[in-house]
Each structure stands twice: as structure tokens, then as C-alpha cells.
Design an enzyme around this catalytic site. Structure first.
Site, PDB file in Angstrom:
ATOM      1  N   GLY A  27       2.460   1.503  -4.353  1.00 40.94           N
ATOM      2  CA  GLY A  27       3.125   0.382  -4.838  1.00 40.94           C
ATOM      3  C   GLY A  27       4.505   0.990  -5.611  1.00 40.94           C
ATOM      4  O   GLY A  27       5.098   0.199  -5.569  1.00 40.94           O
ATOM      5  N   LYS A  70       4.541  -6.074   3.268  1.00 41.56           N
ATOM      6  CA  LYS A  70       3.277  -6.749   3.970  1.00 41.56           C
ATOM      7  C   LYS A  70       2.110  -6.851   3.109  1.00 41.56           C
ATOM      8  O   LYS A  70       2.147  -6.605   2.204  1.00 41.56           O
ATOM      9  CB  LYS A  70       2.940  -5.652   5.215  1.00 41.56           C
ATOM     10  CG  LYS A  70       4.248  -4.996   5.919  1.00 41.56           C
ATOM     11  CD  LYS A  70       3.965  -4.035   7.494  1.00 41.56           C
ATOM     12  CE  LYS A  70       5.615  -3.681   7.529  1.00 41.56           C
ATOM     13  NZ  LYS A  70       5.343  -2.303   6.542  1.00 41.56           N
ATOM     14  N   SER A 105       0.849  -1.847  -0.056  1.00 41.98           N
ATOM     15  CA  SER A 105       0.312   0.145  -0.162  1.00 41.98           C
ATOM     16  C   SER A 105       0.891   0.866   0.185  1.00 41.98           C
ATOM     17  O   SER A 105       0.435   2.762  -0.059  1.00 41.98           O
ATOM     18  CB  SER A 105      -0.738   0.076   1.583  1.00 41.98           C
ATOM     19  OG  SER A 105      -0.492  -0.383   2.709  1.00 41.98           O
ATOM     20  N   TYR A 106       2.303   1.276  -0.112  1.00 41.93           N
ATOM     21  CA  TYR A 106       2.711   2.377   0.367  1.00 41.93           C
ATOM     22  C   TYR A 106       3.200   3.209  -0.818  1.00 41.93           C
ATOM     23  O   TYR A 106       3.868   2.527  -1.916  1.00 41.93           O
ATOM     24  CB  TYR A 106       4.595   2.184   1.028  1.00 41.93           C
ATOM     25  CG  TYR A 106       3.852   1.892   2.226  1.00 41.93           C
ATOM     26  CD1 TYR A 106       2.860   1.447   2.974  1.00 41.93           C
ATOM     27  CD2 TYR A 106       4.973   1.106   2.888  1.00 41.93           C
ATOM     28  CE1 TYR A 106       3.099   1.765   4.118  1.00 41.93           C
ATOM     29  CE2 TYR A 106       5.370   1.066   4.268  1.00 41.93           C
ATOM     30  CZ  TYR A 106       4.340   0.699   4.835  1.00 41.93           C
ATOM     31  OH  TYR A 106       3.859   0.920   6.676  1.00 41.93           O
ATOM     32  N   MET A 107       3.051   4.218  -1.171  1.00 47.62           N
ATOM     33  CA  MET A 107       3.360   4.732  -2.011  1.00 47.62           C
ATOM     34  C   MET A 107       2.374   4.275  -3.702  1.00 47.62           C
ATOM     35  O   MET A 107       2.763   4.533  -4.640  1.00 47.62           O
ATOM     36  CB  MET A 107       4.408   5.317  -2.804  1.00 47.62           C
ATOM     37  CG  MET A 107       5.418   5.777  -1.424  1.00 47.62           C
ATOM     38  SD  MET A 107       7.194   5.731  -2.442  1.00 47.62           S
ATOM     39  CE  MET A 107       7.433   6.682  -3.244  1.00 47.62           C
TER      40      MET A 107
END
Ligand code: SF4
Ligand code: SF4
Length: 414
Positions: free
Chosen positions: A99, A122, A95-97
Site C-alpha cells: 500500500g 488496480k 498490493s504494491y509495497m
């Protein structure tokens, strides 16, 4: 479940890296595993170049004391320099940026060599999750990272201890394990630590945990400054770290600076050449029960600031300044203990909402905060609050929870 992967399951490139690392610092006459075991018993740090490394519990991975958070990642030149200067663990998530954190790390792995960097990514357990949704999420991460395997596969933000042994979660972990797609199993935890981390350690199925740990675990009590190690009774954060250590479960500290990538000007708390952020990191790292402190190094200044801390000891003068900083800034600080949320009769997601507010206020991550807030079901939001006040009576820190819920709603609703 015990893993001894240092020699047997590690690709040859990494093996030679480990050996160089170890042999550079200590006698070449001992085997790596034996050496780690002996040094570990003495609580030693292993040094290579300017960086110090510690063993991540039973994974036997040697992790740099300063490691890198992937939300957001720094610009490419800073990122690459961090790795060249010894940072060898990056924490990311699907979920960061959107993908892009994983995509950029994938490029980094190609450019710098897969064996130079340990990557943990994660998957979430939210909405209508299933074994299939976990598998799909992790396969997406492997694709974006463009790698055959993850060093650590983690549950993202585990908040219910029952999830750790849920057959859907274990089924997905087992499938990936059989396919050799990850080496070690872990979880990150933002709330309800006292139950989740305890279960992670005691069930024996998890090799490492990422846990929020920062200087705000000190508090001012009756005008005396003391270490606050038992705010959850028998399960304070420090006790959880000790429990993990005694079971050889590795711990990586997250939320170490509380302030994320946007560091305020806190010059007034400087001690000589040591900034308050360096003092915070030193404080985290003086706990020998953990392996590494995750930080976000978004500028060259932050890179220098954080790398300079590896292997350094907090001086007494720095400690005193740190205490003053905490005393003057800890009012209304939520420690994410989860007590309010677990006990709310209306099932309002109080701890989660306060975390989203922290994303907005402390980390200046407006989009992340608003997106997270928008995922709450109406029944989990502030409108379900019946104003009973139980949460505030339970909060060990005197957080004005109801007031904060209102603020969160007015700021974060889209
Ligand atoms: S005051 Fe509201 S949020 Fe707090 S416990 Fe009561 S119902 Fe839940
Ligand atoms: S508001 Fe208080 S009780 Fe709720 S999670 Fe934060 S520190 Fe714990």
C-alpha cells in the site's frame, strides 16, 4: 463505449496543461480534439520539453512515452524529478509495497498537482472475490492515494476472459463510475493474453489494456533472426496490439525490460552510447500501436537512461545488437502465453508459478515472489503435477516447465 473526455470532463488545470502541451508543439489555430485526431492519424508524437507523448486510445489522455511502474517506486527525489521531466503516467496497485506505493503517489499528487499526473491503480480478482471485495479494495486505494478520482481503474492481472463481463466486476465499475471515482476502465494481463485482450477489445467495455511486451517477442528460428509475431497462431502479441489499435483501445506496455528494476551489467551489448536497455525500450516504442513503455527507474542512472529514449529511433546497428542479446538470452524464457496452464489436466498454475519465479530471478523481488507463491492453493502447486508432459509439448518456447516447477517450489516455499 466511447469516451471523449479531453475537454468536457477534464478538470480545468489538466485542460490547460493539455492545451499548453498541444499548442507548444503545434499550431494554436486548431482545437485540441481535432488536433489529436489529425496527428494521431499520422502516427505523430507530441513533444513537450524532452518528453514525447502519445494518445492512449479513446481515453484521449496524452501519455508520456516513458511511464513509471510503481512496484517499487523510486526514492522521492528521483520520483519527483521524473514527473518534472515529463513522465505523466504512474501504474500502481493496492498490493504494491503493501500500500505504500499508493501512499507515496498520494503525497506526490499533493505536492506536484493532481492534474500533472495520470494514475492507474488496480484491484485483484483472487480468493473469494465479490463486488463488495472489489469496492472495498478500490475505496482503500482512493484513501491511500488521497484523491477523489482515478484516471484509470484496472483489473489486476486478468487471466480469465469471462471475468471481464462478470456482473460483479461490471457492478463495481458502474458504482464507481456513477460516483465519478474513475475516468477510464482498463485491465492488466500477465497470461492468457490471446483470450483476455481479445475479449477486452471486442466487448467494448474497456478503454485500455496493460500488456507485457518486450524484446523477447523476437526469436531465433533456424539460425535466422526473425520477428516473432505469431507465436499464438492468430493471436500473437503484435496482432493483439494491432487489434486494440484498430478498435481505439489504448495499450501501455509493461515488462518492457524483462529485468525489472535490477539491471544487470550488460555492457557487452552496448552500441556506442546506447545501452541494451535503451535499445530494448526503443524497440518497444517503435510499435506505433502502443502508447507508452512502463519502466522502473530506481536510480538517477536509470532515470537518465530511460528518459533519453523518448522520441528516439532504433538504429540498425542497435537492432542487430538487440537480436544478438535475445538469441543469447532467450532460451527457456517464458512469454506468459498461458497455453501450458490452460491445458494442464491437473490445473497446476504453471504460468503463474513461472511468473513468481521470474519475480525472484529477474526482478530480485524475493518477498513478492514468496508471498504470491504462498497464496496458491495446494491443488494449484507443483505437487499436483502428474508428469504427463502436455505442457512442455505445447510450449512454443521449449521451456522445461516441470524442471522449473521443481525449482520454483524449492526456492519459493516458505
Ligand atoms: S506435466 Fe504436470 S504441469 Fe505439465 S501439463 Fe502435465 S500435469 Fe500439468
Ligand atoms: S511456459 Fe511456455 S506455454 Fe507456459 S506460459 Fe510460458 S511460454 Fe507459454
Amino acid at each position: 463505449m466511447k469516451n471523449n473526455h479531453l475537454d468536457s470532463n477534464v478538470p480545468s488545470g489538466r485542460r490547460s496543461f493539455m492545451r499548453n502541451l498541444l499548442f507548444g508543439a503545434f499550431s494554436a489555430s486548431l482545437s485540441s480534439a481535432k488536433l489529436i485526431s489529425q496527428q494521431e492519424k499520422q502516427g505523430a508524437r507530441l513533444k513537450k520539453g524532452e518528453m514525447f507523448y502519445r494518445r492512449l486510445g479513446r481515453t484521449d489522455l496524452l501519455i508520456s512515452e516513458i511511464s513509471l511502474g510503481g512496484s517499487p517506486l523510486p526514492a522521492k527525489p528521483i520520483l519527483y524529478q521524473a514527473i518534472e521531466r515529463g513522465v505523466n503516467y504512474i501504474d500502481t496497485s493496492h498490493s504494491y509495497m503493501n500500500g505504500n506505493s499508493e501512499r507515496q503517489i498520494g503525497q506526490l499528487l499533493k505536492d506536484m498537482g493532481r492534474d500533472k499526473i495520470h494514475v492507474g491503480t488496480k484491484f485483484h480478482l483472487r480468493g473469494k472475490w465479490s463486488e463488495e471485495s472489489i469496492i472495498s479494495s478500490v475505496e482503500g486505494s482512493l484513501r491511500r492515494l488521497d484523491t477523489d478520482y482515478l484516471d484509470v481503474l484496472l483489473i489486476h492481472g486478468a487471466s480469465d476472459e469471462k471475468h471481464l463481463t462478470d456482473e460483479r466486476v461490471l457492478g463495481a465499475f458502474e458504482k464507481f463510475k456513477k460516483q465519478g471515482k474513475y475516468r477510464f476502465r482498463g485491465l492488466s494481463c500477465h497470461s492468457n493474453h490471446h483470450k483476455v485482450v481479445k475479449e477486452a477489445v471486442e466487448c467494448g467495455l474497456y478503454d485500455m489494456v496493460q500488456l507485457g511486451y518486450n524484446v523477447f517477442d523476437i526469436r531465433n528460428t533456424k539460425k535466422e533472426i526473425e520477428t516473432y509475431d505469431d507465436y499464438l497462431g492468430q493471436s500473437g502479441i503484435r496482432r493483439l496490439l494491432a487489434l486494440a489499435k484498430s478498435n481505439d483501445v489504448g495499450i501501455i506496455a509493461q515488462k518492457t525490460l524483462k529485468v525489472g528494476g535490477k539491471r544487470q551489467n550488460l555492457e557487452k551489448y552496448r552500441t556506442g552510447t546506447t545501452s541494451i536497455f535503451q535499445a530494448m525500450l526503443k524497440w518497444v516504442l517503435e510499435n506505433k500501436n502502443l502508447t507508452s513503455a512502463l519502466t522502473e527507474m530506481l536510480t538517477y542512472e536509470q532515470l537518465e537512461e530511460d528518459l533519453a529514449v523518448a522520441g528516439k529511433v532504433l538504429s540498425e546497428k542497435e537492432r542487430v545488437n538487440l537480436f544478438h542479446f535475445v538469441v543469447e538470452n532467450s532460451e527457456n524464457y517464458c512469454h506468459m502465453c498461458g497455453l501450458c496452464e490452460i491445458n494442464c489436466p491437473s490445473h497446476v498454475k504453471t504460468t503463474s508459478i513461472l511468473r513468481y519465479l521470474a519475480y525472484y530471478e529477474d526482478y530480485k523481488k524475493t518477498n513478492l515472489a514468496k508471498q504470491a507463491y504462498s497464496r496458491l492453493k495446494p491443488s494449484e502447486g507443483p505437487h499436483s503435477c502428474q508428469n504427463c508432459g502436455d505442457c512442455e509439448r505445447l510450449c512454443p518456447y521449449g521451456v522445461s516447465i516441470r524442471e522449473r516447477l521443481k525449482e520454483a517450489h524449492s526456492i519459493l516455499r516458505t
